[in-house]
Scaffold this motif. Structure first.
Motif, PDB file in Angstrom:
ATOM      1  N   HIS A 219       0.833  -1.201   0.000  1.00 47.30           N
ATOM      2  CA  HIS A 219       0.000   0.000   0.000  1.00 47.30           C
ATOM      3  C   HIS A 219       0.871   1.257   0.000  1.00 47.30           C
ATOM      4  CE1 HIS A 219      -2.479   3.094   2.356  1.00 47.30           C
ATOM      5  NE2 HIS A 219      -2.904   3.112   1.104  1.00 47.30           N
ATOM      6  N   ALA A 220       1.636   1.472   1.059  1.00 46.99           N
ATOM      7  CA  ALA A 220       2.451   2.690   1.125  1.00 46.99           C
ATOM      8  C   ALA A 220       3.870   2.418   1.599  1.00 46.99           C
ATOM      9  CB  ALA A 220       1.776   3.731   2.028  1.00 46.99           C
ATOM     10  N   GLY A 221       4.248   1.162   1.688  1.00 45.21           N
ATOM     11  CA  GLY A 221       5.657   0.850   1.931  1.00 45.21           C
ATOM     12  C   GLY A 221       6.070   0.673   3.376  1.00 45.21           C
ATOM     13  N   CYS A 222       5.136   0.668   4.318  1.00 45.07           N
ATOM     14  CA  CYS A 222       5.522   0.418   5.719  1.00 45.07           C
ATOM     15  C   CYS A 222       5.997  -1.030   5.873  1.00 45.07           C
ATOM     16  CB  CYS A 222       4.328   0.648   6.642  1.00 45.07           C
ATOM     17  SG  CYS A 222       3.871   2.364   6.821  1.00 45.07           S
ATOM     18  N   PRO A 223       6.827  -1.306   6.877  1.00 41.15           N
ATOM     19  CA  PRO A 223       7.205  -2.704   7.121  1.00 41.15           C
ATOM     20  C   PRO A 223       6.016  -3.485   7.688  1.00 41.15           C
ATOM     21  CG  PRO A 223       8.601  -1.163   8.361  1.00 41.15           C
ATOM     22  CD  PRO A 223       7.497  -0.363   7.759  1.00 41.15           C
ATOM     23  N   LEU A 235       0.112  -8.341   9.608  1.00 41.33           N
ATOM     24  CA  LEU A 235      -0.617  -7.078   9.668  1.00 41.33           C
ATOM     25  C   LEU A 235       0.348  -5.914   9.473  1.00 41.33           C
ATOM     26  CD1 LEU A 235      -3.531  -6.107  10.279  1.00 41.33           C
ATOM     27  CD2 LEU A 235      -2.795  -5.808  12.657  1.00 41.33           C
ATOM     28  N   CYS A 236      -0.073  -4.964   8.640  1.00 38.47           N
ATOM     29  CA  CYS A 236       0.723  -3.739   8.474  1.00 38.47           C
ATOM     30  C   CYS A 236       0.244  -2.726   9.500  1.00 38.47           C
ATOM     31  CB  CYS A 236       0.559  -3.189   7.063  1.00 38.47           C
ATOM     32  SG  CYS A 236       1.393  -1.607   6.852  1.00 38.47           S
ATOM     33  N   PRO A 237       1.134  -2.192  10.337  1.00 41.11           N
ATOM     34  CA  PRO A 237       0.680  -1.294  11.408  1.00 41.11           C
ATOM     35  C   PRO A 237       0.223   0.076  10.909  1.00 41.11           C
ATOM     36  CG  PRO A 237       3.085  -1.456  11.394  1.00 41.11           C
ATOM     37  CD  PRO A 237       2.586  -2.415  10.363  1.00 41.11           C
TER      38      PRO A 237
HETATM   39  S1  FES Z   1       1.270   1.101   4.353  1.00 41.98           S
HETATM   40 FE1  FES Z   1      -0.843   1.390   4.351  1.00 41.98          FE
HETATM   41  S2  FES Z   1      -1.606  -0.526   4.947  1.00 41.98           S
HETATM   42 FE2  FES Z   1       0.486  -0.812   4.904  1.00 41.98          FE
END
Ligand code: FES
Length: 291
Positions: A219-223, A235-237
């Motif tokens: 989605h936006a690149g978070c770990p 789960l993406c936080p």
């Molecule tokens: S970066 Fe948005 S759900 Fe993971």
């Protein structure tokens, strides 16, 4: 005007000139510092601080100049003809030759250097917008260091990971050996029982019960770092996208629209995990996510 008043005014002007010179010099140093930090690889906080010094120094110098060296107030000059008298001409020549005129020209020079330094420093970020010669920008954005194949998977301390190091209840973050800082390359490992798969992971992504996927949320690149115990979901936080590791890491909730790209792996003769090549799809968010 008495000599004493004139001396005081000159002393004030010299003090102001010194402060202005200091401000312009500081501005130039800030611009040079920004360029140096940028060329050495960049560090956002340092670059911001250097730019603040550059523009702050320039603003302070101009403000001091306006406050102390430019004429202020209204003036009325008696006009006695169109040509200057001999006395006025001698006075003007004396003023132009005086050290005060020389100092003002020096200040103008320093102002030019400060503005020129800031303009030159601004060219360095512009250079980053240019496409590297001979490199396809789409290829550069969609591939990672894993592409060279055969790289060992190492942990956050740079230690190569053995297949036996991977457990069922925790995810292990890994990087390509020799590329610990490649922002698009982090992956994770987790052990799963193959008979539980509802969809087999894409080609080569599983080795001896261990699966490897990109750590970056599509989605936006978070770990995606939270393993929901007992569900094999990750789960993406950031915005709560959930990925089902038993179903080829497809998104099952949240805003992510693509599965996590898999990392094809194998176990070498010494028991270490190695990558066969790059991810099965470009990692993280990007133009390829857009419909
Ligand atoms: S970066 Fe948005 S759900 Fe993971």
């Amino acid at each position: 005007m008495s000599d004493q008043t004139s001396d005081q005014r000159k002393r004030k002007e010299r003090g102001a000139e010194a402060r202005i010179a200091l401000a312009f010099g500081t501005s130039t140093l800030g611009a040079v510092g920004f360029a140096v930090v940028y060329v050495l690889g960049g560090q956002t906080q340092l670059e911001g601080a250097a730019l603040a010094v550059a523009f702050g120094g320039l603003a302070a110098g101009l403000a001091l100049w306006a406050a102390h060296l430019l004429p202020s107030g209204g003036y009325v000059e008696e006009h006695h003809g169109f040509s200057s008298g001999r006395h006025q001409q001698e006075k003007l020549a004396e003023q132009l030759d005086s050290s005060g005129g020389w100092r003002r020209r020096s200040l103008l020079g320093m102002l030019t250097v400060a503005v020129g330094s800031i303009a030159a420093a601004a060219l360095f970020p512009l250079r980053s917008l240019l496409q590297p010669r001979g490199e396809d920008i789409v290829d550069a954005l969609s591939t990672t260091p894993w592409r060279s194949g055969g790289l060992r998977l190492v942990d956050g301390h740079g230690e190569p990971v053995r297949v036996d190091d991977v457990t069922e209840d925790t995810i292990l973050t890994v990087y390509p050996e020799g590329h610990p800082k490649a922002g698009d390359a982090p992956a994770f490992l987790v052990r799963l029982e193959p008979e539980r798969f509802t969809t087999r992971p894409p080609g080569g992504v599983v080795a001896d019960g261990v699966v490897a996927y990109s750590l970056l949320c599509t989605h936006a690149g978070c770990p995606v770092s939270l393993l929901v115990q007992g569900t094999s979901r990750l789960l993406c936080p950031c915005h709560q996208s959930a990925f089902d590791l038993l179903d080829a890491a497809k998104p099952v909730s949240g805003p992510a629209g693509r599965p996590l790209p898999g990392l094809p792996i194998f176990v070498d003769d010494d028991g270490y995990l190695r990558a066969r090549g790059d991810f099965t799809a470009p990692p993280g968010p990007g133009f390829w996510s857009r419909p």
